[in-house]
Design a protein around this motif. Sequence first.
Motif, PDB file in Angstrom:
ATOM      1  N   GLU A  11      40.342  35.673  32.359  1.00  0.00           N
ATOM      2  CA  GLU A  11      41.237  35.055  31.577  1.00  0.00           C
ATOM      3  C   GLU A  11      42.672  34.753  32.485  1.00  0.00           C
ATOM      4  OE1 GLU A  11      43.081  38.457  28.737  1.00  0.00           O
ATOM      5  OE2 GLU A  11      40.836  38.036  28.431  1.00  0.00           O
ATOM      6  N   ASP A  12      43.568  34.179  31.905  1.00  0.00           N
ATOM      7  CA  ASP A  12      44.892  34.266  32.664  1.00  0.00           C
ATOM      8  C   ASP A  12      45.682  35.419  32.526  1.00  0.00           C
ATOM      9  OD1 ASP A  12      44.099  31.768  33.179  1.00  0.00           O
ATOM     10  OD2 ASP A  12      45.691  30.792  31.906  1.00  0.00           O
ATOM     11  N   ILE A  13      46.010  36.111  33.513  1.00  0.00           N
ATOM     12  CA  ILE A  13      46.827  37.158  33.581  1.00  0.00           C
ATOM     13  C   ILE A  13      48.309  36.792  34.235  1.00  0.00           C
ATOM     14  CG2 ILE A  13      47.058  39.672  34.040  1.00  0.00           C
ATOM     15  CD1 ILE A  13      44.270  39.946  33.974  1.00  0.00           C
ATOM     16  N   LEU A  14      49.171  36.879  33.369  1.00  0.00           N
ATOM     17  CA  LEU A  14      50.546  36.632  33.978  1.00  0.00           C
ATOM     18  C   LEU A  14      50.812  36.884  35.492  1.00  0.00           C
ATOM     19  CD1 LEU A  14      52.914  35.061  33.021  1.00  0.00           C
ATOM     20  CD2 LEU A  14      53.952  37.192  32.474  1.00  0.00           C
ATOM     21  N   SER A  15      50.716  38.332  35.701  1.00  0.00           N
ATOM     22  CA  SER A  15      51.078  38.634  37.266  1.00  0.00           C
ATOM     23  C   SER A  15      50.144  38.542  38.091  1.00  0.00           C
ATOM     24  CB  SER A  15      52.096  40.005  36.881  1.00  0.00           C
ATOM     25  OG  SER A  15      50.935  41.005  36.523  1.00  0.00           O
ATOM     26  N   LEU A  16      48.903  38.144  37.741  1.00  0.00           N
ATOM     27  CA  LEU A  16      47.939  38.271  38.614  1.00  0.00           C
ATOM     28  C   LEU A  16      47.303  36.922  38.862  1.00  0.00           C
ATOM     29  CD1 LEU A  16      46.323  40.642  40.121  1.00  0.00           C
ATOM     30  CD2 LEU A  16      44.884  40.870  38.041  1.00  0.00           C
ATOM     31  N   GLY A  17      46.920  36.044  38.052  1.00  0.00           N
ATOM     32  CA  GLY A  17      46.268  34.846  38.274  1.00  0.00           C
ATOM     33  C   GLY A  17      45.424  34.333  37.034  1.00  0.00           C
ATOM     34  N   ASP A  19      42.454  32.137  34.962  1.00  0.00           N
ATOM     35  CA  ASP A  19      41.065  32.219  34.848  1.00  0.00           C
ATOM     36  C   ASP A  19      40.131  31.770  36.023  1.00  0.00           C
ATOM     37  OD1 ASP A  19      38.455  32.626  33.567  1.00  0.00           O
ATOM     38  OD2 ASP A  19      38.667  30.921  32.325  1.00  0.00           O
ATOM     39  N   GLY A  20      39.340  32.569  36.436  1.00  0.00           N
ATOM     40  CA  GLY A  20      38.401  32.056  37.599  1.00  0.00           C
ATOM     41  C   GLY A  20      38.742  32.419  38.799  1.00  0.00           C
ATOM     42  N   ASP A  21      40.019  32.948  39.047  1.00  0.00           N
ATOM     43  CA  ASP A  21      40.555  33.256  40.532  1.00  0.00           C
ATOM     44  C   ASP A  21      40.018  34.385  41.074  1.00  0.00           C
ATOM     45  OD1 ASP A  21      42.273  31.093  40.210  1.00  0.00           O
ATOM     46  OD2 ASP A  21      44.026  32.179  40.018  1.00  0.00           O
ATOM     47  N   VAL A  22      39.652  34.556  42.183  1.00  0.00           N
ATOM     48  CA  VAL A  22      39.327  35.673  42.787  1.00  0.00           C
ATOM     49  C   VAL A  22      40.436  36.224  43.332  1.00  0.00           C
ATOM     50  CG1 VAL A  22      37.930  36.613  44.683  1.00  0.00           C
ATOM     51  CG2 VAL A  22      37.176  34.768  43.566  1.00  0.00           C
ATOM     52  N   LEU A  35      38.541  46.041  34.228  1.00  0.00           N
ATOM     53  CA  LEU A  35      36.930  45.819  33.758  1.00  0.00           C
ATOM     54  C   LEU A  35      36.690  46.466  32.345  1.00  0.00           C
ATOM     55  CD1 LEU A  35      35.663  47.081  36.943  1.00  0.00           C
ATOM     56  CD2 LEU A  35      35.588  44.771  36.126  1.00  0.00           C
ATOM     57  N   PRO A  36      37.358  47.655  31.957  1.00  0.00           N
ATOM     58  CA  PRO A  36      37.243  47.881  30.456  1.00  0.00           C
ATOM     59  C   PRO A  36      37.521  47.205  29.432  1.00  0.00           C
ATOM     60  CG  PRO A  36      38.198  49.607  31.387  1.00  0.00           C
ATOM     61  CD  PRO A  36      38.084  48.468  32.628  1.00  0.00           C
ATOM     62  N   HIS A  37      38.499  46.189  29.711  1.00  0.00           N
ATOM     63  CA  HIS A  37      39.243  45.464  28.835  1.00  0.00           C
ATOM     64  C   HIS A  37      38.540  43.795  28.623  1.00  0.00           C
ATOM     65  CE1 HIS A  37      42.743  47.743  27.141  1.00  0.00           C
ATOM     66  NE2 HIS A  37      42.168  48.368  28.195  1.00  0.00           N
ATOM     67  N   GLY A  38      37.568  43.716  29.662  1.00  0.00           N
ATOM     68  CA  GLY A  38      36.744  42.446  29.726  1.00  0.00           C
ATOM     69  C   GLY A  38      37.757  41.447  30.374  1.00  0.00           C
ATOM     70  N   LEU A  41      35.576  40.362  36.399  1.00  0.00           N
ATOM     71  CA  LEU A  41      34.230  41.043  36.576  1.00  0.00           C
ATOM     72  C   LEU A  41      34.251  41.160  38.168  1.00  0.00           C
ATOM     73  CD1 LEU A  41      32.289  37.897  34.904  1.00  0.00           C
ATOM     74  CD2 LEU A  41      32.258  40.532  34.176  1.00  0.00           C
ATOM     75  N   PRO A  42      33.295  42.174  38.293  1.00  0.00           N
ATOM     76  CA  PRO A  42      33.272  42.109  40.071  1.00  0.00           C
ATOM     77  C   PRO A  42      32.699  40.995  40.699  1.00  0.00           C
ATOM     78  CG  PRO A  42      32.036  43.894  38.686  1.00  0.00           C
ATOM     79  CD  PRO A  42      32.426  42.702  37.784  1.00  0.00           C
ATOM     80  N   VAL A  43      32.959  40.857  41.942  1.00  0.00           N
ATOM     81  CA  VAL A  43      32.745  39.541  42.638  1.00  0.00           C
ATOM     82  C   VAL A  43      31.060  39.751  43.184  1.00  0.00           C
ATOM     83  CG1 VAL A  43      32.867  38.237  44.747  1.00  0.00           C
ATOM     84  CG2 VAL A  43      34.924  39.234  43.419  1.00  0.00           C
ATOM     85  N   THR A  44      30.162  39.128  42.524  1.00  0.00           N
ATOM     86  CA  THR A  44      28.818  38.883  42.873  1.00  0.00           C
ATOM     87  C   THR A  44      28.447  37.524  43.185  1.00  0.00           C
ATOM     88  OG1 THR A  44      27.831  38.808  40.785  1.00  0.00           O
ATOM     89  CG2 THR A  44      28.158  40.996  41.570  1.00  0.00           C
ATOM     90  N   PRO A  45      27.493  37.369  44.002  1.00  0.00           N
ATOM     91  CA  PRO A  45      27.056  35.741  44.128  1.00  0.00           C
ATOM     92  C   PRO A  45      26.722  35.203  42.837  1.00  0.00           C
ATOM     93  CG  PRO A  45      25.803  37.356  45.573  1.00  0.00           C
ATOM     94  CD  PRO A  45      26.630  38.076  44.832  1.00  0.00           C
ATOM     95  N   ALA A  46      26.319  35.919  41.714  1.00  0.00           N
ATOM     96  CA  ALA A  46      25.858  35.198  40.600  1.00  0.00           C
ATOM     97  C   ALA A  46      26.984  34.877  39.763  1.00  0.00           C
ATOM     98  CB  ALA A  46      25.050  36.294  39.630  1.00  0.00           C
ATOM     99  N   VAL A  47      28.086  35.845  39.909  1.00  0.00           N
ATOM    100  CA  VAL A  47      29.456  35.486  39.157  1.00  0.00           C
ATOM    101  C   VAL A  47      30.280  34.123  39.734  1.00  0.00           C
ATOM    102  CG1 VAL A  47      31.552  36.605  38.791  1.00  0.00           C
ATOM    103  CG2 VAL A  47      29.664  37.709  38.283  1.00  0.00           C
ATOM    104  N   MET A  48      30.107  34.276  41.156  1.00  0.00           N
ATOM    105  CA  MET A  48      30.594  33.272  41.959  1.00  0.00           C
ATOM    106  C   MET A  48      30.048  31.983  41.610  1.00  0.00           C
ATOM    107  SD  MET A  48      33.316  34.295  43.309  1.00  0.00           S
ATOM    108  CE  MET A  48      33.845  33.022  44.006  1.00  0.00           C
ATOM    109  N   LYS A  49      28.804  31.830  41.447  1.00  0.00           N
ATOM    110  CA  LYS A  49      28.182  30.702  41.098  1.00  0.00           C
ATOM    111  C   LYS A  49      28.604  30.051  39.764  1.00  0.00           C
ATOM    112  CE  LYS A  49      23.496  28.686  41.017  1.00  0.00           C
ATOM    113  NZ  LYS A  49      22.059  28.986  41.265  1.00  0.00           N
ATOM    114  N   GLN A  50      28.734  31.150  38.681  1.00  0.00           N
ATOM    115  CA  GLN A  50      29.130  30.869  37.467  1.00  0.00           C
ATOM    116  C   GLN A  50      30.581  30.240  37.469  1.00  0.00           C
ATOM    117  OE1 GLN A  50      28.871  34.420  35.177  1.00  0.00           O
ATOM    118  NE2 GLN A  50      26.737  33.863  34.433  1.00  0.00           N
ATOM    119  N   VAL A  51      31.427  30.910  38.246  1.00  0.00           N
ATOM    120  CA  VAL A  51      32.717  30.280  38.468  1.00  0.00           C
ATOM    121  C   VAL A  51      32.811  29.007  38.977  1.00  0.00           C
ATOM    122  CG1 VAL A  51      35.048  30.642  39.856  1.00  0.00           C
ATOM    123  CG2 VAL A  51      33.807  32.628  38.687  1.00  0.00           C
ATOM    124  N   GLU A  52      32.163  28.680  40.015  1.00  0.00           N
ATOM    125  CA  GLU A  52      32.049  27.361  40.514  1.00  0.00           C
ATOM    126  C   GLU A  52      31.429  26.392  39.524  1.00  0.00           C
ATOM    127  OE1 GLU A  52      33.211  26.405  43.485  1.00  0.00           O
ATOM    128  OE2 GLU A  52      33.826  28.514  43.731  1.00  0.00           O
TER     129      GLU A  52
END
Length: 152
Positions: A11-17, A19-22, A35-38, A41-52
Motif C-alpha cells: 500500500e502507499d506509505i507517505l514517507s516511503l513509496g 503500492d508495488g514499489d521496491v 511486515l506485521p502490519h501487512g 512483503l519480502p522481495v521474492t521472484p513470486a512477489v515480483m511477478k505479482q507486482v509486474e
Amino acid sequence: MAKRVQLVLKEDILSLGKDGDVVEVAPGYARNFLLPHGKALPVTPAVMKQVEHRRAKQKEHEAALKDEALAFETALKTIGRFTVKKQVGDDGVLFGTVTNGDIAEAIEKATEKEIDRRTISVPEVHAIGQYKVQIKLHHEVTAEINLEVVSY
C-alpha cells in the motif's frame, strides 16, 4: 552498520513509496512495523511477478480510462454548444452567477452521462453571452466547450 532489507510495498506509505514499489528499509522497521502490519512483503521472484502483473493491469486500466475520456471529449466537441438559462435583470446582468453545477447539469442533459462538477473550470459569468469552459476529464485530457448563457 546494519544491512538494509528490500521489501515490496502493499500500500502507499507517505514517507516511503507507493503500492508495488521496491524499497530498502532498516531491518527493525521491516520486522517491527511493515511486515506485521501487512504493509509490505519480502522481495521474492513470486512477489515480483505479482507486482509486474499488477502494474500491467494498472496500465491497462489507465489506458482504458484515457480512451474513455478521449471519447467523451469527442462527444462534447460534436455537440458543440451547451446552453444554460438564467434570470436576467433589465441591464442584462444575471441574478447570481453560472456555477459549475449548472454547467454539469446542462452537459448531463445533453450527453446523458454524469460528470463531476469539480472538474469544470468556470470563468466569471455575470452577463448573457458565450463563454469557453474547461473540463478536466482525465489527468491528460482536458476538453474545452462553448457555453451559451441565455435569459428565460
